[in-house]
Design an enzyme around this catalytic site. Structure first.
Site, PDB file in Angstrom:
ATOM      1  N   ASN A  11      47.630  16.699  14.804  1.00  0.00           N
ATOM      2  CA  ASN A  11      48.804  15.913  14.401  1.00  0.00           C
ATOM      3  C   ASN A  11      49.992  16.865  14.317  1.00  0.00           C
ATOM      4  O   ASN A  11      50.130  17.603  13.341  1.00  0.00           O
ATOM      5  CB  ASN A  11      48.516  15.239  13.047  1.00  0.00           C
ATOM      6  N   LYS A  13      53.056  16.141  14.003  1.00  0.00           N
ATOM      7  CA  LYS A  13      54.140  15.610  13.161  1.00  0.00           C
ATOM      8  C   LYS A  13      55.486  15.769  13.878  1.00  0.00           C
ATOM      9  O   LYS A  13      55.547  15.630  15.096  1.00  0.00           O
ATOM     10  CB  LYS A  13      54.105  16.281  11.789  1.00  0.00           C
ATOM     11  N   HIS A  96      49.082   6.969   7.714  1.00  0.00           N
ATOM     12  CA  HIS A  96      49.113   8.367   7.284  1.00  0.00           C
ATOM     13  C   HIS A  96      49.865   8.442   5.957  1.00  0.00           C
ATOM     14  O   HIS A  96      50.824   7.696   5.738  1.00  0.00           O
ATOM     15  CB  HIS A  96      49.810   9.225   8.355  1.00  0.00           C
ATOM     16  N   GLU A  98      52.049  10.348   4.852  1.00  0.00           N
ATOM     17  CA  GLU A  98      53.505  10.556   4.963  1.00  0.00           C
ATOM     18  C   GLU A  98      54.203   9.238   5.307  1.00  0.00           C
ATOM     19  O   GLU A  98      55.352   9.022   4.926  1.00  0.00           O
ATOM     20  CB  GLU A  98      53.796  11.658   5.996  1.00  0.00           C
ATOM     21  N   GLU A 168      41.917  11.632   3.981  1.00  0.00           N
ATOM     22  CA  GLU A 168      42.944  12.654   3.796  1.00  0.00           C
ATOM     23  C   GLU A 168      43.484  12.598   2.372  1.00  0.00           C
ATOM     24  O   GLU A 168      44.423  11.825   2.093  1.00  0.00           O
ATOM     25  CB  GLU A 168      44.100  12.422   4.778  1.00  0.00           C
ATOM     26  N   GLY A 174      49.115  19.502   3.815  1.00  0.00           N
ATOM     27  CA  GLY A 174      50.252  20.412   3.938  1.00  0.00           C
ATOM     28  C   GLY A 174      50.476  21.304   2.727  1.00  0.00           C
ATOM     29  O   GLY A 174      51.512  21.944   2.603  1.00  0.00           O
ATOM     30  N   SER A 214      45.018  20.375   5.100  1.00  0.00           N
ATOM     31  CA  SER A 214      45.050  21.845   5.068  1.00  0.00           C
ATOM     32  C   SER A 214      43.844  22.507   5.733  1.00  0.00           C
ATOM     33  O   SER A 214      43.379  23.555   5.275  1.00  0.00           O
ATOM     34  CB  SER A 214      45.191  22.358   3.625  1.00  0.00           C
TER      35      SER A 214
HETATM   36  P1  PGA Z   1      47.780  19.487   7.267  1.00  0.00           P
HETATM   37  O1  PGA Z   1      48.080  17.985   7.695  1.00  0.00           O
HETATM   38  O2  PGA Z   1      46.593  19.940   8.089  1.00  0.00           O
HETATM   39  O3  PGA Z   1      49.031  20.245   7.589  1.00  0.00           O
HETATM   40  O4  PGA Z   1      47.461  19.467   5.816  1.00  0.00           O
HETATM   41  C1  PGA Z   1      47.040  17.069   7.911  1.00  0.00           C
HETATM   42  C2  PGA Z   1      47.611  15.724   8.224  1.00  0.00           C
HETATM   43  O5  PGA Z   1      48.692  15.398   7.740  1.00  0.00           O
HETATM   44  O6  PGA Z   1      47.034  14.929   8.975  1.00  0.00           O
END
Ligand code: PGA
Length: 258
Positions: A11, A13, A96, A98, A168, A174, A214
């Site tokens: 991903n 982003k 997701h 976000e 998640e 993140g 992460s």
């Molecule tokens: P990250 O993001 O690996 O940077 O924590 C995972 C995600 O948002 O799918």
């Protein structure tokens, strides 16, 4: 029952210009060749999807949309529909954290998006997970239950196997915070048990469940070893070529045997 093929989703982003995305794929492509037993999926920005679709070897990579709007067409300035993505992507992220938290997507939006993806031959990757507060007050299972029930509300038993669930935990996305493998195992158990309740035992055994939050090349193997986990949804680390290819190789059953 078909074996659950491992799945690694990058991903990206809101990172990489179209040009950078192309260079990145060019760089990792050779290393990826060796792992035909893992499904590798790239989720770039909308802008990079058409050019990557022309560039990639479709035997090695599949494409995923990070989001889309659930109506097929209409006066929705700025939106891209699943209908417009049809044929371009194999997967699309839905719900997701976000999108849920920064863009205030509701349970209804998410349910509609799952439906829109399915009717346009795109496999939805439904993301679920609790916030730090919900975890602290012991609501993880309740959150998973509610998010799955809402997201899968109109899904039929024929369609359930086309869906991927990504666990998640919001507090691990993140942040560099690692979710303890045993907690992930409990969450995956809760996910499969809810799928079993809604769609039966076969669906619960066949559906693929990913972990995301992460993940790095150092922690990937540990997460992949969690019973019931079929792959990873990788954010930040998927932007670093060597780390991402290392995660892919850890996911390959063949590389484990060798
Ligand atoms: P990250 O993001 O690996 O940077 O924590 C995972 C995600 O948002 O799918």
């Amino acid at each position: 029952m078909a074996e659950r093929k491992r799945l690694i989703i990058a991903n990206w982003k809101m990172h990489f210009t179209t040009h950078e995305a192309s260079l990145f794929v060019h760089k990792i492509e050779k290393k990826i060749t060796a792992h035909p037993d893992v499904e590798i999926v790239l989720a770039p920005s909308f802008l990079a999807l058409p050019s990557l679709s022309m560039q990639i070897d479709h035997h090695k990579f599949r494409l995923c949309a990070q989001d889309f709007y659930w109506r097929d067409e209409g006066s929705y300035t700025g939106e891209v529909s699943a209908h417009q993505l049809r044929g371009l992507v194999s997967y699309a992220l839905v719900g997701h954290s976000e999108r849920r938290h920064t863009f205030h997507e509701t349970a209804r939006d998410i349910r509609n998006k799952v439906q829109a993806a399915l009717r346009n031959d795109i496999q939805p990757v439904l993301c679920v997970g609790e916030t730090a507060h919900e975890r602290t007050v012991g609501e993880t299972n309740a959150v998973i239950h509610d998010q799955l029930t809402a997201g899968l509300a109109n899904v039929t038993s024929e369609d359930i196997e086309r869906i991927v669930i990504a666990y998640e935990p919001v507090w691990a996305i993140g942040t560099g915070e690692s979710a303890p493998p045993y907690d992930i195992q409990l969450a995956v158990r809760a996910i499969r048990s809810q799928v079993k309740h809604l769609f039966g035992a076969t669906a619960a055994r066949s559906i693929r469940v990913l972990y995301g939050g992460s993940v790095t090349s150092d922690t990937a193997a540990e997460y992949l070893a969690v019973p019931g986990i079929d792959g990873l949804l990788v954010g930040g680390t998927s932007l670093v070529g060597e780390q991402f290819t290392s995660i892919v190789s850890k996911a390959s059953p063949a590389s484990k045997r060798s």
